[in-house]
Enzyme design. Structure first.
Site, mmCIF file in Angstrom:
data_model
loop_
_atom_site.group_PDB
_atom_site.id
_atom_site.type_symbol
_atom_site.label_atom_id
_atom_site.label_comp_id
_atom_site.label_asym_id
_atom_site.label_seq_id
_atom_site.Cartn_x
_atom_site.Cartn_y
_atom_site.Cartn_z
ATOM 1 N N GLU A 102 5.347 -25.439 17.416
ATOM 2 C CA GLU A 102 6.086 -24.782 16.341
ATOM 3 C C GLU A 102 7.115 -25.791 15.797
ATOM 4 O OE1 GLU A 102 6.232 -22.155 14.342
ATOM 5 O OE2 GLU A 102 8.137 -22.984 13.653
ATOM 6 N N CYS A 119 1.604 -16.409 20.213
ATOM 7 C CA CYS A 119 0.807 -15.599 19.278
ATOM 8 C C CYS A 119 -0.528 -15.213 19.924
ATOM 9 C CB CYS A 119 0.550 -16.362 17.977
ATOM 10 S SG CYS A 119 2.068 -16.766 17.088
ATOM 11 N N CYS A 157 -3.579 -33.347 10.138
ATOM 12 C CA CYS A 157 -2.897 -32.179 10.700
ATOM 13 C C CYS A 157 -2.285 -32.609 12.026
ATOM 14 C CB CYS A 157 -3.903 -31.049 10.896
ATOM 15 S SG CYS A 157 -3.216 -29.585 11.692
ATOM 16 N N CYS A 208 2.877 -24.733 23.255
ATOM 17 C CA CYS A 208 3.691 -23.938 22.329
ATOM 18 C C CYS A 208 4.277 -22.743 23.051
ATOM 19 C CB CYS A 208 2.833 -23.481 21.141
ATOM 20 S SG CYS A 208 3.766 -22.620 19.854
ATOM 21 N N GLU A 223 -3.453 -33.046 20.279
ATOM 22 C CA GLU A 223 -4.580 -33.173 19.356
ATOM 23 C C GLU A 223 -4.090 -33.361 17.919
ATOM 24 O OE1 GLU A 223 -8.353 -31.087 21.336
ATOM 25 O OE2 GLU A 223 -7.016 -29.634 20.432
ATOM 26 N N CYS A 264 -8.153 -23.808 12.499
ATOM 27 C CA CYS A 264 -6.844 -23.184 12.720
ATOM 28 C C CYS A 264 -6.839 -22.363 14.001
ATOM 29 C CB CYS A 264 -6.489 -22.243 11.569
ATOM 30 S SG CYS A 264 -6.511 -23.027 9.978
ATOM 31 N N LEU A 278 2.370 -15.384 8.361
ATOM 32 C CA LEU A 278 2.806 -13.983 8.249
ATOM 33 C C LEU A 278 1.943 -13.092 9.145
ATOM 34 C CD1 LEU A 278 4.683 -11.949 6.844
ATOM 35 C CD2 LEU A 278 2.977 -11.785 5.012
ATOM 36 N N CYS A 333 -3.951 -17.320 19.123
ATOM 37 C CA CYS A 333 -3.902 -18.780 18.996
ATOM 38 C C CYS A 333 -4.069 -19.497 20.334
ATOM 39 C CB CYS A 333 -2.571 -19.179 18.362
ATOM 40 S SG CYS A 333 -2.436 -20.949 18.035
HETATM 41 N N1 SAH Z 1 3.379 -22.908 14.823
HETATM 42 C C1 SAH Z 1 3.192 -23.071 13.412
HETATM 43 C C2 SAH Z 1 2.195 -24.164 13.096
HETATM 44 C C3 SAH Z 1 0.749 -23.819 13.430
HETATM 45 S S1 SAH Z 1 -0.182 -23.821 11.946
HETATM 46 C C4 SAH Z 1 2.810 -21.753 12.780
HETATM 47 O O1 SAH Z 1 2.645 -20.785 13.523
HETATM 48 O O2 SAH Z 1 2.736 -21.650 11.569
HETATM 49 C C5 SAH Z 1 -1.685 -23.100 12.476
HETATM 50 C C6 SAH Z 1 -2.033 -21.863 11.667
HETATM 51 O O3 SAH Z 1 -3.255 -21.296 12.185
HETATM 52 C C7 SAH Z 1 -0.975 -20.788 11.789
HETATM 53 O O4 SAH Z 1 -0.857 -20.113 10.590
HETATM 54 C C8 SAH Z 1 -1.585 -19.901 12.846
HETATM 55 O O5 SAH Z 1 -1.031 -18.617 12.831
HETATM 56 C C9 SAH Z 1 -3.037 -19.931 12.454
HETATM 57 N N2 SAH Z 1 -3.934 -19.497 13.518
HETATM 58 C C10 SAH Z 1 -3.686 -19.475 14.849
HETATM 59 N N3 SAH Z 1 -4.749 -18.998 15.519
HETATM 60 C C11 SAH Z 1 -5.693 -18.706 14.605
HETATM 61 C C12 SAH Z 1 -7.022 -18.200 14.689
HETATM 62 N N4 SAH Z 1 -7.569 -17.902 15.846
HETATM 63 N N5 SAH Z 1 -7.715 -18.046 13.528
HETATM 64 C C13 SAH Z 1 -7.150 -18.386 12.351
HETATM 65 N N6 SAH Z 1 -5.912 -18.864 12.209
HETATM 66 C C14 SAH Z 1 -5.181 -19.028 13.326
#
Ligand code: SAH
Length: 341
Positions: A158, A114, A103, A110, A90, A329, A213, A117
């Protein structure tokens, strides 16, 4: 077969020389590739025999738009692209005042796991090639007719788990003969892979590094992000400080606000403490809904933001885009061809 769009300029020149062609052909081919031609025959300023030779030697990636959704709320566009091997990824276009931002995904699925996510549900299938990352920019722009001025590596996957391909992608997208998108218009987001942050710091690119973070303490971060067991917060913050010293670039910290988990005052204070000596920026993300996750959005976003700001750390709240098409996100996910959700 050579994946021609993944080649560096030097490699492309070597290929052209090997085919017994004059040097300027390399630039012509490069320019065509960046325009998103769908066959070598579209390269009309090359001789027919050369087009033929290229077709025999090289593969040309052309993703198929399997589905396109447009948000009624804000015009955000989400594409589902089918790749040559049938895998799907996507890509999202966001329409900001300062320009259109794409984006892009860096992997099919992945590995990072997390808890909040959707991109990690089902694990990692494979890493993308430089061409497949680049194609998301080229073909999103071509299909939508929207000029893309900014890129965020914040889609599925990632980037630092596929850093060689990502670095080649950056080199290609930055090229003046191609899309010519400057590093200052590009953000790369990582879940906190310390050796990747180190490598990027040494390269001293002018892109924006974002670090997901989500918690400043090991107990909470271990729970939310398995990567923290490999690279605990002390090591992560140390790498961020080094990165700032090397590049002079302010890091952006993403922080999805989760009810009762990472939204306590002491956690805001711990962020402040760890960012001392570095001009960090915290981007608070109201938690987006992910079906598989029981976590709930925090009700303390404004209070948390104030507490950071009062102690000198800039904090903004990320605006949610594309909520009605699951383009926000953490909502991008691997899909299979029959589009089962
Ligand atoms: N793998 C990389 C790139 C992904 S960026 C990373 O982890 O940074 C996508 C962003 O959305 C990341 O900061 C991720 O932690 C955040 N994210 C993931 N699930 C989310 C959710 N349910 N609500 C809000 N942010 C989320």
């Amino acid at each position: 077969m050579t994946d021609v769009k993944s080649l560096s300029r030097a490699e492309l020149s070597a290929l052209v020389a090997e085919l017994g062609e004059p040097g300027f052909r390399a630039k012509q081919i490069f320019t065509w590739l960046q325009k998103g031609v769908e066959s070598f025959d579209e390269m009309t300023n090359l001789s027919k025999p050369l087009r033929q030779k290229l077709a025999e030697r090289c593969t040309l990636t052309v993703p198929a738009a399997e589905r396109k959704q447009v948000s009624r709320l804000d015009g955000t566009i989400k594409y589902l692209w089918r790749l040559a091997d049938g895998n799907c990824i996507e890509t999202v276009i966001m329409r900001y005042q300062h320009g259109n931002t794409v984006c892009v995904s860096s992997e099919v699925g992945c590995l990072m796991g997390c808890a909040f996510c959707a991109s990690t549900v089902g694990g990692l299938v494979r890493r993308l090639t430089p061409a497949e990352i680049l194609d998301q920019v080229i073909f999103s722009q071509k299909d939508s007719g929207l000029p893309i001025s900014n890129i965020v590596l914040m889609g599925i996957g990632e980037p630092m788990d596929n850093l060689d391909a990502v670095l080649r992608f950056l080199e290609l997208v930055n090229d003046p003969d191609g899309l010519n998108i400057g590093m200052r218009h590009i953000s790369l987001s990582t879940c906190g892979i310390v050796p990747g942050i180190q490598r990027l710091g040494e390269l001293d690119l002018q892109l924006t590094l974002s670090v997901s973070l989500h918690a400043p303490d090991n107990e909470t971060r271990n729970r939310l992000m398995p990567v923290n067991r490999a690279y605990p917060v002390e090591e992560l913050f140390a790498a961020c400080h080094r990165y700032f010293q090397e590049t002079g670039r302010r890091i952006s910290f993403e922080y999805a606000m989760i009810d009762g988990v990472n939204d306590h005052d002491w956690q805001a204070d711990l962020i402040v403490k760890n960012l001392k000596g570095m001009p960090g920026h915290v981007n608070l993300i109201p938690l987006n809904d992910v079906r598989e996750s029981p976590l709930k959005p925090s009700r303390r976003v404004a209070a948390f933001q104030k507490r950071l700001e009062r102690q000198g750390v800039t904090a903004t709240v990320r605006r949610k885009l594309g909520g009605d098409i699951d383009a926000s996100c953490g909502q991008l996910r691997r899909k299979t061809l029959n589009l089962e959700e």
